[in-house]
Design a protein around this motif. Structure first.
Motif, short mmCIF file in Angstrom:
data_model
loop_
_atom_site.label_atom_id
_atom_site.label_comp_id
_atom_site.label_asym_id
_atom_site.label_seq_id
_atom_site.Cartn_x
_atom_site.Cartn_y
_atom_site.Cartn_z
N LYS A 416 55.34 49.72 49.00
CA LYS A 416 54.38 48.83 48.42
C LYS A 416 53.93 48.12 49.74
N TYR A 420 52.24 47.01 52.73
CA TYR A 420 51.48 46.02 53.12
C TYR A 420 52.09 45.40 54.73
N LYS A 429 44.10 52.54 56.75
CA LYS A 429 42.52 52.42 55.66
C LYS A 429 41.45 51.44 55.59
N SER A 430 41.48 50.91 56.39
CA SER A 430 40.54 50.19 56.29
C SER A 430 39.59 49.72 57.44
N GLU B 254 37.82 46.80 53.11
CA GLU B 254 38.64 47.40 52.51
C GLU B 254 38.87 47.64 51.05
N GLU B 255 39.04 48.30 50.43
CA GLU B 255 39.50 49.20 49.18
C GLU B 255 40.04 47.62 48.43
N GLU B 257 41.84 47.73 46.03
CA GLU B 257 43.25 47.55 46.05
C GLU B 257 44.37 46.90 45.86
N ILE B 259 47.85 44.64 45.91
CA ILE B 259 49.14 44.91 45.74
C ILE B 259 49.74 43.86 44.98
#
Lengths: 441, 261
Positions: A416, A420, A429-430, B254-255, B257, B259
């Protein structure tokens, strides 16, 4: 002027919007902030000291049998040349010498060091003595030593030279994050070449063409299949570029300059290629440097993330520290000041692969540095490891998340956090593309 | 068939090309009977530029059956940057040498550049326009939005825009920093009559892309901005009564999600 010179000399600190991630926190009792070391990488004086305590420590701690030479009665140059960077523009520079006739392709060409152990490399390299004379970088030809060194550097064959040294040789190892290790440093008085060098055509042409820009000369030599170590030596010794612009360039800057120039030219070619149709993941470990390289189907873009575990040589703090740098399709306008030289070395390896497969893609290079990598050996470690990784079998995935899972298996640092830190993961992703909305409407 | 056009104010074209070239390095230029047009996606296909300047904007405009030509806009930009305040601009195509000719015509003097054309295949899938019914429309002074971008860039890579009936909120946030700017429809830096907001919308766009387009616009001019939640933003810059520059940027979505540690 090349852009990264400004970067190196400037003290503008962290240009990343994310601060280095610190996984564990402990009370920091010392008056020195060791967390800065990973960003400073020995060269920016961020701790405020005159000389880097890490640099001094590495060389002291490394215990290895030193060659017992006090004078050079019979000596050779591989040929090799070193330009220091402290005191710029009045620096120390001079030829590197050995007592044996070893060609530069053996002792000064990192492409040939894959099979060696870390100790082998240090042992081999400390037999390389670094001589120096005080030289003004802008007037290299005032120095007879530089003139004669340039003659040596036209080729790769070890050449017999006679030198007079200022004093006796004191055994010593020098280790550096950017440059390959070398042995004792000794001031040089005079040098005479007693044997003819056999010049290499591409070097000779670049040397005598005083209208050719340095960047064009680098790319020309690259095209002529000269290895980057050879190009770096010639670049560093002020042998290429327009006549009035020729000056000595500190070796550590030259290494990155050459990686930058060669890979930037590759990027321009890569951008003309069609896009890769799948996610590819490559892995490789080299001297405790673990690499995961992820190719993402899209137009060119590049990112590198490094994690230095506490105790790794560049991270004397008690925290694990990650840093990253990236570039979009249009490239960077400033120096990759978080990762520094490794960013450009890895970019060279990645772009070479893309040219080979005739595809463009986004590329993420993830590097985890464990304490198995005991001492810095130079940025060639990264260049070589990335090239090796990309020679190996890769795995194919259909999504960025499944591709990133490889990092989970390969690394100790949790998945993660890699995600990040990764700008390209976030974009993937975005950030939507306009095509998506064209289909909808 | 060749074409030629003469523009009174060379600086105007220089300004336009500097904006377009920061988005697309090279592009096809369509010289049509009613005017000159450039429409292209940037390489990442996150944004699209649409430029049009009508023939009436030119002193002289001759184009009949002219083929589109491919040009390096970056090179054209460096040439046009040399434009001086009282120079006219003449652009033409030389049929014999197959070169694009740029001439700066001053008083009793002329400067001329010839540029080779490049082969750029026609980009498929460029829509005439992107048709979206926008919930939010407003017209804002370029200097105002340029300041918003500068502020936001210190904080993040993205600009968040939230529209309500009482005004527009611009914001940016990162791990350690946040910025917020609010402007009411009655503000002097807003064209009050153009303010049309139905309901509440919020969307996020890349600052790099917005800046590439907006930073080059003359600070005293106005820009029309339209957007919807999770849809592209449209920026319209009317070039006096001569034409327009329109820019679409795809949103960041943005999902949710998080962290966790």
């Amino acid at each position: 002027m090349l852009p990264f010179f400004n970067g190196i000399l400037s003290t503008s600190a962290f240009n990343s919007k994310k601060n280095p991630v610190i996984l564990t926190s402990m009370d920091d009792n010392s008056d020195m902030n060791f967390e800065l070391c990973v960003i400073c990488k020995t060269s920016r004086g961020l701790c405020g000291r005159k000389s880097c305590p890490l640099l001094q420590n590495w060389s002291k701690q490394y215990s290895i049998e030193q060659p017992k030479i006090q004078n050079l009665d019979e000596t050779f140059s591989p040929p090799s040349f070193f330009v220091g960077w402290t005191g710029y523009p009045r620096i120390n520079a001079g030829p590197m010498l050995t007592v044996n006739r070893v060609a530069s392709d053996v002792i000064d060409n990192s492409r040939n060091w894959l099979e060696k152990s870390q100790e082998d490399i240090v042992k081999m390299r400390i037999s390389l003595m670094r001589t120096h004379a005080k030289i003004n970088v802008k007037r290299p030809l005032d120095s007879d030593i530089v003139q004669k060194s340039q003659e040596l550097l036209l080729g790769k064959k070890a050449i017999d030279v006679e030198v007079q040294l200022e004093r006796k040789i004191i055994p010593r190892i020098s280790l550096d994050e950017r440059m390959a290790p070398h042995g004792p440093i000794v001031p040089i008085k005079t040098m005479d070449i007693t044997e003819n060098q056999s010049p290499i055509n591409a070097i000779e042409k670049s040397f005598y063409d005083t209208d050719l820009l340095a960047t064009d000369a680098v790319s020309y030599m690259g095209k002529e299949k000269l290895d980057e170590n050879t190009i770096t030596r010639v670049f560093s010794a002020g042998m290429i570029g327009r006549k009035d612009n020729r000056k000595l360039v500190p070796t550590r800057w030259s290494i990155t300059a050459v990686d930058d120039i060669l890979s930037k030219q590759n990027v321009e070619k890569v951008k003309l290629l069609s896009e890769l149709g799948e996610f590819r993941v490559f892995t490789y470990s080299f001297f405790g440097n673990r690499f995961v390289i992820i190719l993402i189907p899209d137009v060119w873009s590049y990112e590198m993330i490094e994690t230095w575990f506490r105790g790794a040589f560049m991270n004397p703090s008690d925290k694990d520290i990650a840093v990253e740098d990236w570039e979009g399709y249009n490239g960077r306008t400033d120096y990759a000041s978080n990762i520094t030289g490794a960013y450009y070395a890895a970019r060279l390896g990645v772009t070479e692969y893309l040219l080979k497969i005739k595809r463009q893609s986004q590329a993420i290079v993830l590097r985890e540095i464990s304490d198995e990598y005991r001492f810095p050996l130079g940025v060639w470690v990264i260049r070589l490891a990335v090239r090796e990784a990309m020679k190996r079998k890769y795995k194919v995935f259909d999504s960025i998340d499944s591709a990133f899972e490889v990092a989970e298996k390969m690394f100790d640092y949790p998945l993660k956090h890699w995600k990040y830190r990764s700008k390209l993961y976030d974009l993937s992703k975005s950030q939507t593309k306009l095509d998506y909305f064209l289909q909808v409407s | 068939m060749a074409f030629q056009m003469v523009l009174e104010d060379a600086k105007l074209m220089s300004n336009i090309v500097s904006i377009i070239s920061s988005i697309v390095a090279e592009s096809r230029i369509n010289v049509e009977e009613d005017g000159i047009r450039i429409k292209a996606f940037d390489a990442t296909r996150i944004s699209m530029i649409d430029f049009f300047m009508k023939k009436e904007a030119f002193q002289k405009y001759e184009a009949k059956d002219a083929d589109p030509i491919g040009l390096s806009l970056e090179t054209l930009n460096t040439i046009l940057k040399t434009a001086k305040a009282n120079e006219q601009l003449r652009m033409s195509f030389d049929d014999t040498t197959k070169r694009f000719i740029v001439e700066f015509i001053g008083q009793n003097q002329q400067r001329k550049f010839a540029l080779s054309v490049i082969d750029i295949p026609e980009e498929g899938n460029i829509p005439d326009s992107i048709h979206i019914e926008f919930d939010t429309n407003f017209e804002i002074k370029a200097s105002f939005i340029q300041q918003v971008l500068k502020d936001a860039e210190m904080v993040s890579d993205y600009l968040k825009i939230r529209a309500k009936e009482e005004g527009i909120f611009f914001g940016a946030e990162s791990d350690t920093k946040e910025m917020d700017t609010f402007i009411e429809p009655q503000s002097e830096e807003m064209e009050t009559g153009s303010f049309l907001v139905s309901g509440e919308s919020e969307a996020m766009y890349s600052l790099d892309f917005l800046s590439n387009f907006l930073r080059g616009i003359r600070s005293s001019d106005y820009v029309r901005m339209s957007f919807n939640k999770e849809q592209p933003i449209r920026l319209v810059y009317e070039i006096e009564d001569k034409g327009h520059l329109i820019y679409f940027v795809a949103p960041r979505i943005e999902e949710s999600e998080e962290i966790e540690d």
